[in-house]
Design a protein around this motif. Structure first.
Motif, short mmCIF file in Angstrom:
data_model
loop_
_atom_site.label_atom_id
_atom_site.label_comp_id
_atom_site.label_asym_id
_atom_site.label_seq_id
_atom_site.Cartn_x
_atom_site.Cartn_y
_atom_site.Cartn_z
N LYS A 148 -3.26 -1.16 -5.72
CA LYS A 148 -4.61 -1.75 -5.63
C LYS A 148 -5.35 -1.25 -4.40
O LYS A 148 -6.56 -0.99 -4.44
N PHE A 149 -4.63 -1.08 -3.29
CA PHE A 149 -5.27 -0.58 -2.07
C PHE A 149 -5.80 0.83 -2.26
O PHE A 149 -6.92 1.15 -1.82
N LEU A 150 -5.03 1.68 -2.92
CA LEU A 150 -5.49 3.05 -3.15
C LEU A 150 -6.67 3.09 -4.10
O LEU A 150 -7.56 3.96 -3.98
N LEU A 171 -10.96 -2.27 7.45
CA LEU A 171 -9.58 -2.01 7.05
C LEU A 171 -8.82 -3.33 6.82
O LEU A 171 -8.05 -3.46 5.85
N GLY A 172 -9.05 -4.29 7.69
CA GLY A 172 -8.40 -5.59 7.50
C GLY A 172 -8.84 -6.27 6.21
O GLY A 172 -8.03 -6.89 5.50
N GLY A 173 -10.14 -6.15 5.88
CA GLY A 173 -10.63 -6.72 4.63
C GLY A 173 -10.03 -6.03 3.41
O GLY A 173 -9.73 -6.69 2.40
N LEU A 174 -9.84 -4.73 3.48
CA LEU A 174 -9.22 -4.00 2.36
C LEU A 174 -7.76 -4.43 2.16
O LEU A 174 -7.30 -4.60 1.02
N ILE A 175 -7.04 -4.60 3.25
CA ILE A 175 -5.64 -5.01 3.13
C ILE A 175 -5.55 -6.44 2.57
O ILE A 175 -4.70 -6.74 1.71
N ALA A 193 -6.25 -6.30 -1.09
CA ALA A 193 -5.15 -5.69 -1.85
C ALA A 193 -3.99 -6.65 -2.06
O ALA A 193 -3.22 -6.52 -3.03
N LYS A 194 -3.84 -7.64 -1.18
CA LYS A 194 -2.73 -8.59 -1.28
C LYS A 194 -3.05 -9.80 -2.15
O LYS A 194 -2.18 -10.64 -2.34
N LYS A 195 -4.28 -9.90 -2.64
CA LYS A 195 -4.62 -11.03 -3.51
C LYS A 195 -3.93 -10.85 -4.87
O LYS A 195 -3.94 -9.77 -5.46
N MET A 241 -4.29 -7.45 -10.00
CA MET A 241 -3.72 -6.32 -9.27
C MET A 241 -4.14 -4.98 -9.87
O MET A 241 -3.79 -3.94 -9.31
N PHE A 242 -4.85 -4.96 -10.97
CA PHE A 242 -5.36 -3.73 -11.59
C PHE A 242 -4.23 -2.73 -11.88
O PHE A 242 -4.36 -1.52 -11.67
#
Length: 236
Positions: free
Chosen positions: A157-159, A194-198, A201-203, A207-208
């Motif tokens: 998801k992060f990528l 960057l913190g918002g993206l991480i 991604a952990k929600k 998860m797509f």
């Protein structure tokens, strides 16, 4: 008696008033250009402007000569002043090298590499001598994605969120920011992004996992290995 004098003077006054009115009427005709004698206002205004300019120029020259006196040609021209300004700057830095730089050794500290926990690398530009450069505000963030602690669906998801900012060949994420007024604010904005993206991604809501990763935007470059037989051989 006074009434007789007034009766005698009345025709004369009327005649004088009539002549005055006719003269004014004639002058008005001349002004508007209805008679044969026309007044050219443009030529008259240009002539007056030229005469006034000559008078003002003469007065200015006289005032300048009076103020300057004997030192009219003693001053430098513009390029001379610029040269003197550069000489003053050089002398300022020479004084700093002589009197201030020897004392900097008292504040010197040994270099210590950052610990392994410091994974974020920020890059910025500093222009010496000019503080109003647009490129000085820009900050670039580089980080290895493998060091972020994301695995499995979170990494997937992060990528997907970072998109083309990820380099699959070097496993590096690169982001830049220049919207804030200073480089320090842009650095903080990058860290918050960057913190918002991480966090996103952990929600666990979505998860797509059904969306595949597409790295077609990246052009892989083949690097030729350096032939070891070209290296110089040691004499031993």
């Amino acid at each position: 008696m006074s009434s007789v004098i007034a009766r005698c003077l009345r025709p004369r006054l009327a005649l004088q008033n009539l002549q005055t009115t006719r003269s004014l009427h004639a002058s008005s005709f001349q002004l508007v250009g209805r008679s044969q004698r026309k007044v050219n206002f443009k030529a008259h205004a240009a002539k007056n402007r030229k005469e006034h300019a000559e008078i003002y120029d003469e007065q200015d020259r006289a005032y300048d000569m009076e103020q300057m006196g004997d030192w009219e040609y003693d001053d430098h021209h513009t390029f001379g002043h610029l040269l003197l300004e550069n000489i003053r700057d050089v002398r300022k830095y020479v004084r700093m090298m002589k009197f201030e730089h020897p004392t900097l050794g008292q504040h010197a500290k040994p270099f210590r590499p950052p610990p392994s926990t410091h994974i974020l690398r920020f890059e910025s530009t500093v222009t010496v001598g000019d503080k109003v450069q647009a490129q000085d505000r820009k900050v670039v963030l580089r980080v290895k994605v493998s060091q972020l602690g994301l695995k499995g669906p979170e990494l997937h998801k992060f990528l997907l969120l970072v998109g083309v900012r990820y380099n699959p060949e070097t496993d590096e994420l690169k982001m830049s920011e220049s919207r804030e007024a200073t480089s320090l604010l842009n650095k903080k904005r990058l860290a918050d992004t960057l913190g918002g993206l991480i966090t996103e991604a952990k929600k666990k809501d979505d998860m797509f996992t059904d969306v595949p990763l597409d790295f077609s935007y990246h052009k892989y470059k083949y690097k030729m290995p350096f032939p070891t037989e070209w290296l110089p051989k040691s004499s031993n």
